[in-house]
Write a protein that holds these residues in place. Structure first.
Motif, mmCIF file in Angstrom:
data_model
loop_
_atom_site.group_PDB
_atom_site.id
_atom_site.type_symbol
_atom_site.label_atom_id
_atom_site.label_comp_id
_atom_site.label_asym_id
_atom_site.label_seq_id
_atom_site.Cartn_x
_atom_site.Cartn_y
_atom_site.Cartn_z
ATOM 1 N N VAL A 31 22.547 20.611 9.116
ATOM 2 C CA VAL A 31 22.524 21.273 10.642
ATOM 3 C C VAL A 31 21.480 20.796 11.237
ATOM 4 O O VAL A 31 20.392 20.977 11.093
ATOM 5 N N GLY A 32 21.937 19.966 12.330
ATOM 6 C CA GLY A 32 21.148 19.313 13.423
ATOM 7 C C GLY A 32 19.947 18.607 12.255
ATOM 8 O O GLY A 32 18.849 18.342 12.690
ATOM 9 N N GLY A 33 20.442 17.732 11.274
ATOM 10 C CA GLY A 33 19.380 17.007 10.540
ATOM 11 C C GLY A 33 18.757 17.787 9.740
ATOM 12 O O GLY A 33 18.060 17.242 8.712
ATOM 13 N N GLN A 34 19.184 19.074 9.242
ATOM 14 C CA GLN A 34 18.410 19.830 8.366
ATOM 15 C C GLN A 34 19.346 20.268 7.119
ATOM 16 O O GLN A 34 20.446 20.697 7.544
ATOM 17 N N GLU A 35 19.155 20.219 5.919
ATOM 18 C CA GLU A 35 19.773 20.814 4.775
ATOM 19 C C GLU A 35 19.362 22.227 5.086
ATOM 20 O O GLU A 35 18.110 22.653 5.199
ATOM 21 N N VAL A 36 20.385 22.919 4.835
ATOM 22 C CA VAL A 36 20.225 24.475 4.983
ATOM 23 C C VAL A 36 20.673 25.327 3.834
ATOM 24 O O VAL A 36 21.945 24.858 3.148
ATOM 25 N N MET A 84 18.137 21.975 17.387
ATOM 26 C CA MET A 84 17.996 23.654 16.839
ATOM 27 C C MET A 84 17.515 23.489 15.436
ATOM 28 O O MET A 84 17.716 22.662 14.787
ATOM 29 N N SER A 85 16.655 24.490 15.438
ATOM 30 C CA SER A 85 15.854 24.634 14.033
ATOM 31 C C SER A 85 16.262 26.054 13.563
ATOM 32 O O SER A 85 16.184 27.149 14.143
ATOM 33 N N ILE A 86 16.356 26.176 12.332
ATOM 34 C CA ILE A 86 16.978 27.341 11.642
ATOM 35 C C ILE A 86 15.467 28.008 11.220
ATOM 36 O O ILE A 86 14.747 27.123 10.452
ATOM 37 N N ARG A 87 15.461 29.303 11.470
ATOM 38 C CA ARG A 87 14.295 29.957 11.208
ATOM 39 C C ARG A 87 14.330 30.375 9.590
ATOM 40 O O ARG A 87 15.210 30.666 9.274
ATOM 41 N N PRO A 88 13.154 29.665 9.061
ATOM 42 C CA PRO A 88 12.842 30.101 7.524
ATOM 43 C C PRO A 88 12.884 31.719 7.345
ATOM 44 O O PRO A 88 12.266 32.280 8.115
ATOM 45 N N VAL A 89 13.318 32.201 6.072
ATOM 46 C CA VAL A 89 13.173 33.337 5.759
ATOM 47 C C VAL A 89 11.876 33.587 4.830
ATOM 48 O O VAL A 89 11.611 32.907 3.906
ATOM 49 N N LEU A 90 11.027 34.231 5.576
ATOM 50 C CA LEU A 90 9.557 34.385 4.880
ATOM 51 C C LEU A 90 9.555 35.407 3.758
ATOM 52 O O LEU A 90 8.720 35.118 2.863
ATOM 53 N N GLU A 91 10.424 36.349 3.824
ATOM 54 C CA GLU A 91 10.421 37.558 2.962
ATOM 55 C C GLU A 91 11.574 38.657 3.293
ATOM 56 O O GLU A 91 12.115 38.695 4.365
ATOM 57 N N THR A 92 12.048 38.873 2.043
ATOM 58 C CA THR A 92 13.018 40.041 2.111
ATOM 59 C C THR A 92 12.492 41.253 1.322
ATOM 60 O O THR A 92 12.169 40.848 0.363
ATOM 61 N N ARG A 93 12.544 42.302 1.738
ATOM 62 C CA ARG A 93 12.307 43.480 1.061
ATOM 63 C C ARG A 93 12.893 44.848 1.270
ATOM 64 O O ARG A 93 13.407 44.979 2.473
ATOM 65 N N GLN A 94 13.040 45.768 0.469
ATOM 66 C CA GLN A 94 13.538 46.906 0.684
ATOM 67 C C GLN A 94 12.700 47.956 1.467
ATOM 68 O O GLN A 94 11.553 47.999 1.135
ATOM 69 N N SER A 95 13.136 48.687 2.512
ATOM 70 C CA SER A 95 12.465 49.886 2.818
ATOM 71 C C SER A 95 12.134 50.831 1.773
ATOM 72 O O SER A 95 12.744 51.195 0.912
ATOM 73 N N GLN A 96 11.008 51.449 2.060
ATOM 74 C CA GLN A 96 10.439 52.636 1.056
ATOM 75 C C GLN A 96 10.656 53.829 1.464
ATOM 76 O O GLN A 96 10.619 54.168 2.651
#
Length: 303
Positions: free
Chosen positions: A224-229, A1-13
């Motif tokens: 997690v599955g060999g990944q640092e998270v 299993m691979s954890i999806r990276p967070v590309l961006e967080t932003r507030q709706s306008q």
């Protein structure tokens, strides 16, 4: 299993749309590749009828599908094909505009004057741009709801999840549209198809979304599955979270728990020519649509 990276967080306008509806827009009318196959996402809510009761009077659509999900209050709708109806709390309407439709959506608050809903636009591929329009109106009682052992609740609007399939079907983007509630402090892994574009939209409470090897963050799990998270700061009300590729998201609910939409779909990867509520592949197709609106040939006869 691979954890999806967070590309961006932003507030709706904040935006004002329709005849004066105050809403918040998470994305739309900028880069159509950002969330392909999705084009726009709006969160419309309010406790004051003056903020929403003017509604969205008659307007055209072509080349897209619109998905309206109502949490509180009601939305009366009608269209040029003679369809009429009311979306109540918990219900969904998935409208395939296809070759063209004129419709209106008029929100009404509940007894306390509250209104809350979302609208998502999904693009149609070129071979379905001129398909016949259709509606799917789904009442809240027909949407499957699954509760996991840790108290996490998933409402499954479309797609398959935890052994249940949502009632909306036949959608070009073959999307997954989930309404997820996670209790306070619970850490949860949620599977997502590796090849689909995915985003979350937090609208109640707060949560932190984990990613592999975040450059800045607090270590959530050693491995997690060999990944640092790692985990980023908490994302709260009206926050859009965009993910990279992988087959799971890892989320830690905050002290008040969290509720968010988790939406994914297969990218179309076609040219986009976009003018207001009409989305085609070329400027010439847009000009044709606008000319047909002017000469009253926009609505095509049923086959």
């Amino acid at each position: 299993m691979s954890i999806r990276p967070v590309l961006e967080t932003r507030q709706s306008q904040p935006f004002v749309e329709g005849a004066g509806v105050h809403l918040h827009r998470a994305f739309g009318f900028t880069d159509p590749t950002e969330a392909d196959p999705f084009l726009l996402f709006d969160d419309f809510r309010g406790d004051d009828p003056a903020d929403y009761q003017a509604g969205f009077p008659w307007h055209p659509h072509r080349g897209i599908e619109t998905i309206t999900y109502v949490l509180a209050g009601e939305v009366d709708h009608g269209d040029s094909l003679g369809n009429r109806g009311t979306l109540g709390a918990g219900s969904v309407q998935w409208m395939t505009a296809g070759s063209g439709i004129l419709h209106q959506e008029m929100p009404r608050g509940n007894a306390a004057g509250q209104m809350h809903g979302f609208q998502l636009w999904a693009n149609l591929p070129s071979d379905l741009k001129m398909t016949a329009p259709r509606y799917q109106d789904i009442s809240g009682s027909d949407i499957p709801e699954v509760t996991d052992d840790d108290g996490t609740v998933a409402r499954i609007i479309t797609g398959q999840f935890w052994g249940q399939r949502g009632p909306v079907d036949g959608i070009a983007a073959d999307p997954q549209y989930l309404d997820i509630t996670i209790p306070p402090g619970v850490k949860k892994r949620l599977r997502v198809d590796t090849y689909r574009q995915t985003f979350a939209y937090v609208f109640e409470g707060a949560a932190a979304f984990a990613e592999a090897s975040a450059p800045q963050g607090v270590l959530l799990e050693k491995e997690v599955g060999g990944q640092e998270v790692n985990i980023r700061d908490m994302s709260g009300n009206r926050t859009l979270v965009r993910f990279g590729t992988g087959d799971e998201i890892l989320v830690q609910a905050g002290e008040q728990g969290v509720r968010f939409l988790l939406i994914s779909g297969a990218p179309i990867r076609e040219p986009v020519a976009w003018h207001g509520p009409i989305v085609m592949n070329t400027r010439a197709e847009l000009r044709t649509a606008m000319a047909e609106l002017r000469n009253n040939t926009f609505i095509k006869p049923a086959h």
